[in-house]
Design an enzyme around this catalytic site. Structure first.
Site, PDB file in Angstrom:
ATOM      1  N   ASP A  44       0.781  -1.240   0.000  1.00  0.00           N
ATOM      2  CA  ASP A  44       0.000   0.000   0.000  1.00  0.00           C
ATOM      3  C   ASP A  44       0.815   1.295   0.000  1.00  0.00           C
ATOM      4  O   ASP A  44       1.812   1.398   0.717  1.00  0.00           O
ATOM      5  CB  ASP A  44      -0.862   0.085   1.268  1.00  0.00           C
ATOM      6  CG  ASP A  44      -1.532  -1.222   1.612  1.00  0.00           C
ATOM      7  OD1 ASP A  44      -1.460  -2.166   0.816  1.00  0.00           O
ATOM      8  OD2 ASP A  44      -2.135  -1.280   2.690  1.00  0.00           O
ATOM      9  N   GLU A 223     -10.432  -2.792   4.259  1.00  0.00           N
ATOM     10  CA  GLU A 223      -9.105  -2.255   4.556  1.00  0.00           C
ATOM     11  C   GLU A 223      -8.981  -0.859   3.937  1.00  0.00           C
ATOM     12  O   GLU A 223      -9.767  -0.471   3.069  1.00  0.00           O
ATOM     13  CB  GLU A 223      -8.005  -3.159   3.965  1.00  0.00           C
ATOM     14  CG  GLU A 223      -8.013  -4.580   4.538  1.00  0.00           C
ATOM     15  CD  GLU A 223      -6.878  -5.451   4.000  1.00  0.00           C
ATOM     16  OE1 GLU A 223      -6.209  -6.099   4.806  1.00  0.00           O
ATOM     17  OE2 GLU A 223      -6.676  -5.493   2.776  1.00  0.00           O
TER      18      GLU A 223
HETATM   19  C1  FRU Z   1      -3.736  -3.839   2.718  1.00  0.00           C
HETATM   20  C2  FRU Z   1      -3.103  -4.189   4.052  1.00  0.00           C
HETATM   21  C3  FRU Z   1      -3.514  -3.202   5.135  1.00  0.00           C
HETATM   22  C4  FRU Z   1      -2.395  -3.326   6.125  1.00  0.00           C
HETATM   23  C5  FRU Z   1      -1.206  -3.529   5.226  1.00  0.00           C
HETATM   24  C6  FRU Z   1      -0.145  -4.423   5.790  1.00  0.00           C
HETATM   25  O1  FRU Z   1      -3.017  -4.315   1.637  1.00  0.00           O
HETATM   26  O2  FRU Z   1      -3.441  -5.515   4.431  1.00  0.00           O
HETATM   27  O3  FRU Z   1      -4.788  -3.459   5.694  1.00  0.00           O
HETATM   28  O4  FRU Z   1      -2.267  -2.185   6.926  1.00  0.00           O
HETATM   29  O5  FRU Z   1      -1.692  -4.077   4.018  1.00  0.00           O
HETATM   30  O6  FRU Z   1       0.969  -4.485   4.952  1.00  0.00           O
END
Ligand code: FRU
Length: 510
Positions: A44, A223
């Site tokens: 992300d 998310e």
């Molecule tokens: C989304 C996610 C988020 C988390 C991060 C961990 O891709 O799962 O929810 O904060 O990636 O790397």
């Protein structure tokens, strides 16, 4: 640990296993005008923040390996959202007393009035992120501040700032809510499909305002939420939009948005609770968040392109092109419009090595190479076109194409409009590489006689914008090294490519 990771891993398990095994360099697929880390895994985008003339892109990074793990905030900066300068890890994994805390996703703000009391100078950068503790089975919200323009961060000594004693509680997105004169946080309880809104005067003390959900798509954990107020095109109006990512359910990699009103406390959805509005029609766009503190408060956002099964090395994962966001009123209600940001498009010709332009190209059951002079080389370009397709015909472009001596296709990706079904489609059946089998052909319903396409091909990354951003399809292709022909085609009747302009961007990375 297991439960926290299950959602993420159901999507990525194959990808990660592949990546661990494969260290064959793949420079032919390294994008030149999209962000990729110099090496190792990224997911992300985090803390997207414009400051002192630079766009600071933080991102989920594994500093050590080419697969997910040791999550930290990587950092890069750019003045134009095209050329990226790689900077040292901004917030590393926190190892102390035999325990480790991973730095999960979140946002960053510029605290220009020192509401936090952390700022030594006029203002400072405050990052708000999820601390993920595998051993304590806890996710809670932390803050960290930077007095060197966002290069290095110090964790607040009274963290966490919000802790619900939950295993799954993450991805805070914060901005300054001017009407209420407070910081507003949107954060999710993933497995309950709930977004929560909190307010704070100082980024340290947070008050719960309300909850939203479950609504819309709940087929996978929620998310990376964000709330944003967007202008409505051609009208003197604004509406609030809530965006939520959810991957791993029947829709695969999926991001949705809700349109409604926000009164400083609650978000009210304009649509029935079960209405699902997809943000992107491809199989990779995920975890997108907006840029804070942009010049003129422009609404720009960037998403992660979640890898297909094809390994790449020495990096894995990349960001989308930054996109301007707005809304348009349609008979069905307000719909999201996303275009490659004007920050980039205002200088596209200046980025181009070569430009090919064709106008008034009539096609009748044929396929024509539109770059006969071979000026566009190497699959890093930006193609804008307007097509008019006769009823019952199918027409468009075949890109990243290679045929053998007998004219048999080795690689090609077909992007076209089917006038009978009124659908734009992207067909990756022969695109090359290990692709998501269930997403080889994707379609978008489009009801208009003239179709505008903006196709961004950057080695392996492909974004197709339809009719000035009314729909977007983001995906990957992995063509062979000699698969770089560009053809226009019409089958089942005739079509006219009214104009097509291709800008070769291969020099961007040089
Ligand atoms: C989304 C996610 C988020 C988390 C991060 C961990 O891709 O799962 O929810 O904060 O990636 O790397």
């Amino acid at each position: 640990m297991k439960r926290v990771l299950f959602c993420f891993l159901t999507v990525l398990i194959n990808v990660i296993l592949f990546a661990q095994a494969d260290t064959t360099p793949t420079p032919q697929w390294r994008p030149v005008y999209h962000f990729t880390p110099a090496k190792n895994w990224t997911n992300d985008p985090n803390g997207l923040l414009y400051l002192n003339g630079e766009y600071n892109l933080y991102n989920q990074q594994n500093p050590f390996e080419n697969f997910w793990g040791h999550m930290s905030w990587g950092h890069a900066a750019s003045t134009d959202l095209i050329h990226w300068k790689h900077l040292p890890i901004a917030i590393p994994e926190n190892i102390s007393g035999g325990d480790t805390t991973w730095i999960f996703s979140g946002s960053a703000v510029y605290d220009k009035n020192n509401t936090s009391g952390f700022c030594k100078n006029d203002g400072c950068v405050v990052a708000i992120y999820t601390a993920h503790s595998p051993n304590r089975r806890n996710q809670s919200q932390y803050i960290a501040y930077s007095n060197d323009g966002g290069k290095t961060f110090t964790n607040y000594d009274k963290n966490p700032v919000i802790d619900l004693n939950k295993l799954d509680f993450r991805d805070p997105n914060v901005f300054w809510y001017e009407p209420g004169k407070y910081w507003l946080m949107t954060v999710v309880i993933p497995d309950e499909h709930k977004a929560r809104f909190y307010s704070s005067p100082n980024l340290k003390d947070w008050t719960l305002l309300s909850e939203f959900g479950p609504q819309g798509y709940t087929g996978a954990n929620w998310e990376c939420p964000f709330l944003i107020q967007l202008p409505v095109e051609g009208m003197n109006a604004k509406k609030w939009v809530l965006v939520i990512s959810a991957a791993g359910g029947e829709r695969g990699v999926f991001e949705q948005y809700f349109v409604g009103d926000f009164d400083g406390k609650e978000f009210k959805n304009d649509n029935p609770a079960d209405k699902i509005l997809p943000l992107d029609y491809g199989d990779t766009y995920y975890a997108a968040i907006p840029w804070n503190n942009t010049p003129g408060d422009k609404k720009i956002y960037t998403g992660w392109m979640i890898p297909n099964a094809q390994p790449t090395y020495p990096w894995r994962g990349q960001m989308s092109i930054a996109r301007d966001m707005s809304l348009k009123q349609t008979p069905e209600g307000y719909r999201l419009i996303q275009k490659p940001t004007a920050v980039i498009t205002k200088n596209l010709d200046g980025l181009s090595a070569n430009i090919v332009s064709v106008v008034g190209l009539k096609l009748n059951n044929e396929e024509i190479n539109i770059d006969k002079a071979g000026k566009i080389k190497g699959n890093a370009y930006w193609l804008d076109a307007t097509l008019s397709v006769q009823s019952n015909a199918v027409a468009g472009f075949k890109i990243a194409q290679q045929k053998d001596a007998d004219g048999k296709v080795i690689n090609e990706t077909i992007i076209g409009y089917d006038a009978a079904s009124k659908q734009v489609f992207v067909d990756r059946t022969n695109a090359g590489g290990k692709l998501n089998e269930n997403a080889l052909k994707r379609i978008i319903d489009v009801n208009s006689s003239t179709i505008k396409l903006t196709i961004l091909l950057d080695k392996s990354s492909l974004e197709v914008f339809v009719n000035d951003g009314e729909a977007v399809l983001t995906t990957y292709i992995y063509p062979g090294e000699h698969a770089d022909k560009i053809a226009a085609f019409a089958t089942g009747g005739s079509a006219e490519i009214k104009n097509v302009k291709i800008r070769d961007l291969s020099i961007v990375g040089k």
